[in-house]
Design an enzyme around this catalytic site. Structure first.
Site, PDB file in Angstrom:
ATOM      1  N   LEU A  87       0.835  -1.204   0.000  1.00  0.00           N
ATOM      2  CA  LEU A  87       0.000   0.000   0.000  1.00  0.00           C
ATOM      3  C   LEU A  87       0.868   1.251   0.000  1.00  0.00           C
ATOM      4  O   LEU A  87       2.022   1.233   0.435  1.00  0.00           O
ATOM      5  CB  LEU A  87      -0.982  -0.006   1.168  1.00  0.00           C
ATOM      6  CG  LEU A  87      -0.509   0.189   2.598  1.00  0.00           C
ATOM      7  CD1 LEU A  87      -0.169   1.626   2.922  1.00  0.00           C
ATOM      8  CD2 LEU A  87      -1.610  -0.265   3.539  1.00  0.00           C
ATOM      9  N   HIS A  88       0.311   2.341  -0.501  1.00  0.00           N
ATOM     10  CA  HIS A  88       1.022   3.614  -0.564  1.00  0.00           C
ATOM     11  C   HIS A  88       0.007   4.740  -0.736  1.00  0.00           C
ATOM     12  O   HIS A  88      -1.062   4.537  -1.295  1.00  0.00           O
ATOM     13  CB  HIS A  88       2.056   3.630  -1.701  1.00  0.00           C
ATOM     14  CG  HIS A  88       1.515   3.180  -3.016  1.00  0.00           C
ATOM     15  ND1 HIS A  88       1.266   1.851  -3.311  1.00  0.00           N
ATOM     16  CD2 HIS A  88       1.151   3.879  -4.118  1.00  0.00           C
ATOM     17  CE1 HIS A  88       0.791   1.754  -4.544  1.00  0.00           C
ATOM     18  NE2 HIS A  88       0.702   2.962  -5.055  1.00  0.00           N
TER      19      HIS A  88
END
Length: 147
Positions: free
Chosen positions: A102-103
């Site tokens: 995730l980012h």
């Protein structure tokens, strides 16, 4: 054991200039997107390779938001956008390009810009432009810490 993501590898690398990394914290780092939606498109990424928001530790959760705020401030000073899109794409159906890591996306926006993806599809970003912008943002982020 799953394969290491590009973000994991960049997080472990020391070549911040080559990878367009502009800031590093204890649990997260920030970098320019090599395939941006718009100029200045940044991402804040935890070093740990996780794909679920619920898997972030409290420290990671705080730092991903703190670094997002710092990057937004630096982009405001360096690029003067009219607004921002800030958020995460979680899961393939939501448009996540790197599913296993995730980012947070920080995308500057300007009055009059449009859905440019069909307009610029198939084009690439000039690497020198990314290097120059990364250098400007690194300076601005360092100045934030020193003021």
């Amino acid at each position: 054991v799953r394969e290491q993501s590009l973000f994991f590898e960049i997080g472990q690398s020391n070549d911040d200039e080559q990878n367009h990394v502009i800031a590093r914290g204890r649990t997260c780092y920030a970098l320019l997107n090599a395939y941006p939606y718009t100029g200045g498109h940044l991402m804040v990424v935890p070093y740990r390779q996780i794909c679920e928001l619920d898997d972030l530790t409290e420290e990671e959760l705080v730092e991903i938001m703190t670094l997002t705020r710092r990057c937004k401030s630096a982009l405001t000073r360096v690029m003067r956008p009219d607004g921002f899109n800030i958020g995460m794409n979680l899961g393939k159906v939501a448009g996540a390009g790197i599913l296993d890591h995730l980012h947070m996306h920080i995308v500057p926006r300007w009055n009059g810009d449009t859905n440019f993806m069909p307009v610029i599809g198939g084009t690439t970003v000039v690497p020198q432009a990314l290097k120059d912008l990364a250098a400007q943002l690194r300076t601005e982020l360092a100045n934030q810490l020193n003021s």
